[in-house]
Design a protein around this motif. Structure first.
Motif, mmCIF file in Angstrom:
data_model
loop_
_atom_site.group_PDB
_atom_site.id
_atom_site.type_symbol
_atom_site.label_atom_id
_atom_site.label_comp_id
_atom_site.label_asym_id
_atom_site.label_seq_id
_atom_site.Cartn_x
_atom_site.Cartn_y
_atom_site.Cartn_z
ATOM 1 N N TRP A 400 0.724 -1.333 0.087
ATOM 2 C CA TRP A 400 -0.104 0.151 -0.016
ATOM 3 C C TRP A 400 0.827 1.254 0.014
ATOM 4 O O TRP A 400 0.751 2.132 -0.730
ATOM 5 N N ALA A 464 -8.500 13.957 -1.171
ATOM 6 C CA ALA A 464 -9.386 13.132 -0.461
ATOM 7 C C ALA A 464 -10.116 12.281 -1.407
ATOM 8 O O ALA A 464 -10.569 10.913 -1.253
ATOM 9 N N GLY A 465 -10.572 12.507 -2.652
ATOM 10 C CA GLY A 465 -11.263 11.673 -3.615
ATOM 11 C C GLY A 465 -10.339 10.475 -4.005
ATOM 12 O O GLY A 465 -10.710 9.507 -3.896
ATOM 13 N N ARG A 467 -7.890 9.034 -2.467
ATOM 14 C CA ARG A 467 -7.772 8.159 -1.337
ATOM 15 C C ARG A 467 -8.807 7.320 -1.063
ATOM 16 O O ARG A 467 -8.973 6.341 -0.746
ATOM 17 N N ARG A 468 -10.019 8.035 -1.088
ATOM 18 C CA ARG A 468 -11.347 7.197 -0.765
ATOM 19 C C ARG A 468 -11.336 6.295 -2.100
ATOM 20 O O ARG A 468 -12.003 4.904 -1.580
ATOM 21 N N VAL A 469 -10.848 6.457 -3.218
ATOM 22 C CA VAL A 469 -11.240 5.492 -4.272
ATOM 23 C C VAL A 469 -10.289 4.134 -3.948
ATOM 24 O O VAL A 469 -10.417 3.186 -4.087
ATOM 25 N N ILE A 471 -9.271 3.579 -0.922
ATOM 26 C CA ILE A 471 -9.794 2.724 0.172
ATOM 27 C C ILE A 471 -10.764 1.588 -0.228
ATOM 28 O O ILE A 471 -10.997 0.603 0.224
ATOM 29 N N VAL A 472 -11.805 2.261 -1.234
ATOM 30 C CA VAL A 472 -12.731 1.082 -1.815
ATOM 31 C C VAL A 472 -11.876 0.015 -2.513
ATOM 32 O O VAL A 472 -12.335 -1.028 -2.337
ATOM 33 N N SER A 475 -10.805 -2.294 0.253
ATOM 34 C CA SER A 475 -11.958 -3.082 0.826
ATOM 35 C C SER A 475 -12.420 -4.089 0.028
ATOM 36 O O SER A 475 -12.488 -5.159 0.585
#
Length: 706
Positions: A400, A464-465, A467-469, A471-472, A475
């Motif tokens: 990561w 933030a965008g 990073r959220r992608v 994290i998805v 997951s």
């Protein structure tokens, strides 16, 4: 030693760090630690406790070979020390006694039941997850430790063994604890942690002999390369460790060897009544090379009966695959990339030490388990689970962070996730009726996760965008990596197992070995010594929980079972066509009522026949021939002495010879080891047959001896 920086382990910076009250500190940890770390650790611990303790008694006595030894250990301190199968100390297990010592203490405190027998293994599993978490966190930080704890808790073979009474549960805990102590020793130039690590390996030896030593190459290499201090100090530490391992491993063996054979039980599994011969024969080189030990289990190629042909890909075959293989490729990639990324680190770097320790542990076990040609049960793979879990945790974090620095890291992470998803699909396709469609779903989710993770996440993607992608993607990758093991684990928790060759998850077509499903003991038809008794002291037919011993038949679910634990009866664990010992209540009542002053209630062939009677009555039963009936004890002369002295009155002989041993050979109904034909001839020709509901018991009271 230089420390690896783990920002996620830190709390808020500067003035944001506030003191926490006692309750908050208990739940959230110290103020300098991130608030999520302690709750995550607690959640992982509860996950392990739930998985290992839920409906723990579903398998009843599980492997009754060890259950009867635990019962004996609770009744006699001598049997507790030697690891005898019965409290009168006729013959021992074919393993060292440390695991049954713990079970015996549990039974002594809580009373004989499936719960008290299996509880120590479940607690060992929870402790293994906790200790592994602490060890991985020391090298790689709390995120890696949390991932490692989840993987360890849910690995199918872990779920199986930590709910079973085989010694591998305790062995795994001891070796993980030894690894944790070793990691402490790397930072402290004092020898106390070196001694602790070596002593724990020695205790592992007293749990399962030479298998415990498979971690020693990894331990020695890691300490020799990465320990603090100069070369002289490291050499001295290795010398201290070697001496400690020898002492911790040999004290029990030395005592047993020094006790006269007339004053101790016969050493089960040996051919010369010697622990040393057992260590290097049947339980040692016989496991590696085959052809050593009593009965067919010790024959050449014996391992193929349980785990498929030896070879580089054995751990991915029909027998082993679903137990352990799911994350092996991920662990290998993690090892290689982790060592590469740390190639410029200091010699004493914590992460380098972690990669060397768990990587060498993994490689050693993979090589040995893949190529050994003796007895190889698939549940041995539980010893691989800690290394795989640790490397998956470390590799997840390493890849990561590498993805954040370079597109190469993202591609490697994506390819690893996709390969793991493809492997899970392949493993699940072997059982198309189990969780239909799950394999394809994992492949699809893994593919989407790989596409997301392959997108570079460098400086240009800050915000933030992106990073959220990411994290998805992570997951979805977690779902793809864990869905298969979780499905197998859930199936394992809800399944009753019995015998000596259990396997987690659904039965795979084309796999070898003997059936392992079907519990035994409380809850599955076999009574224990808590059964109500009539006025004359004989057992009645009730079983706690409403069941009853079936009249005139084999106990449902089997007992004993497989090499490493006798043979079981159909339909449950153990070998089909095992001993046809009866548990007819009338037979048991007759034996109990007429035992008199005899030491043993009855003599039968093998632990598979002895276990249900002994567990039902709480009285010692002579397991002639040891676990499979093939050990060289007793001889005819010894049996006659027991009869002449009044120590033995009844002998129960089955319907005739069967199995590879020929005349009453190993595991055959009524078969005996050693002088089997002589014993059968003498018993049937000299003792008085007593027919009880179609079962013939031989009453040897007053029989002519000599």
């Amino acid at each position: 030693m230089s420390a690896v920086v783990h920002p996620s382990d830190l709390g808020p910076p500067g003035n944001a760090v506030l003191s926490r009250g006692r309750l908050s500190a208990l739940v959230l940890g110290p103020a300098e630690q991130a608030t999520w770390v302690r709750p995550a650790f607690i959640a992982v611990t509860f996950l392990a406790a739930f998985v290992y303790l839920w409906d723990l008694t579903i398998s009843g006595w599980a492997n009754a070979y060890y259950s009867m030894a635990a019962q004996a250990a609770s009744q006699s301190w001598s049997a507790w020390f030697f690891g005898s199968l019965d409290s009168a100390n006729f013959i021992t297990l074919d393993k060292p006694p440390l695991s049954t010592m713990l079970m015996g203490l549990s039974v002594r405190v809580l009373g004989l039941s499936s719960w008290s027998v299996l509880l120590p293994q479940a607690l060992a599993g929870v402790a293994t997850v906790v200790v592994l978490y602490r060890a991985v966190r020391r090298s790689f930080g709390p995120v890696a430790a949390t991932i490692a704890g989840v993987v360890m808790a849910l690995m199918p073979v872990s779920v199986l063994i930590f709910r079973y009474d085989d010694p591998d549960a305790l062995l795994t805990l001891l070796l993980v604890a030894a690894a944790a102590a070793l990691l402490r020793a790397l930072e402290d130039e004092r020898m106390r942690w070196v001694v602790a690590a070596a002593a724990l390996v020695g205790l592992g030896f007293l749990t399962k002999y030479l298998q415990a030593y498979l971690v020693l190459p990894a331990f020695a290499m890691t300490y020799g390369i990465t320990a603090a201090g100069g070369v002289r100090h490291r050499v001295a530490g290795l010398a201290v460790a070697l001496a400690t391992v020898v002492v911790a491993s040999s004290w029990w063996v030395a005592i047993v060897e020094l006790v006269p054979t007339t004053s101790r039980p016969f050493i089960g599994g040996s051919t010369t009544n010697s622990v040393v011969e057992l260590i290097f024969g049947y339980d040692g080189f016989g496991r590696i090379f085959g052809g050593s030990g009593p009965g067919p289990a010790g024959g050449p190629g014996g391992g193929a009966n349980f785990s498929g042909e030896a070879g580089l890909l054995r751990l991915f075959n029909a027998e082993f695959g679903g137990q352990i293989a799911w994350l092996i490729p991920f662990a290998v990639v993690a090892l290689v990339t982790g060592l590469w990324s740390r190639r410029h680190a200091e010699r004493t770097d914590r992460a380098i030490a972690g990669y060397l320790l768990w990587g060498a542990w993994l490689v050693t076990h993979v090589v040995v388990f893949s190529f050994m040609s003796g007895i190889v049960h698939t549940y041995y793979a539980v010893a691989l689970a800690p290394a795989i879990a640790a490397l998956v945790g470390a590799g997840s974090v390493e890849l990561w962070h590498w993805r954040a620095r370079s597109w190469v890291g993202g591609l490697i992470l994506a390819a690893t996730v996709l390969a793991s998803a493809a492997l899970a699909w392949g493993l699940l396709e072997r059982t198309p009726e189990f969780a239909p469609g799950l394999g394809w779903a994992i492949l699809a989710v893994g593919g989407v996760a790989a596409l997301i993770l392959a997108v570079p996440a460098g400086a240009g993607a800050a915000g933030a965008g992106p990073r959220r992608v990411g994290i998805v993607g992570v997951s979805l990758a977690a779902v793809a990596l864990l869905a298969g093991p979780v499905a197998y684990a859930a199936d394992t928790v809800g399944t009753a197992y019995g015998g000596g060759d259990p396997a987690a998850g659904p039965t795979v077509a084309g796999s070898g070995g003997f059936p392992g499903r079907g519990g035994s003991g409380p809850g599955s038809g076999v009574p224990d010594d808590t059964l109500p008794k009539g006025p004359d002291g004989a057992l009645d037919g009730a079983v706690p929980g409403g069941g009853a011993v079936p009249s005139g038949g084999v106990v449902p679910g089997g007992f004993g079972g497989g090499f490493d634990g006798g043979f079981g009866g159909a339909p449950g664990g153990g070998r089909p066509g095992g001993p046809d010992v009866t548990t007819d209540q009338a037979v048991i009542d007759y034996l109990v009522a007429n035992r008199g002053d005899a030491t043993w209630l009855v003599a039968v062939s093998g632990s598979g026949s002895a276990a249900p009677i002994q567990l039902a009555t709480g009285q010692p039963v002579m397991s002639m021939g040891g676990f499979s009936g093939s050990d060289a004890s007793p001889t005819l002369e010894a049996l006659q002495r027991y009869v002449a002295s009044g120590e033995l009155r009844f002998v129960l002989i089955g319907s005739g010879p069967s199995g590879p041993g020929g005349s009453g050979g190993p595991a055959g109904p009524g078969g005996f080891g050693g002088g089997s034909s002589e014993i059968r001839s003498w018993v049937t020709g000299t003792c008085t047959p007593v027919d009880i509901g179609g079962t013939t018991i031989y009453d040897c009271a007053g029989a002519t001896v000599g």
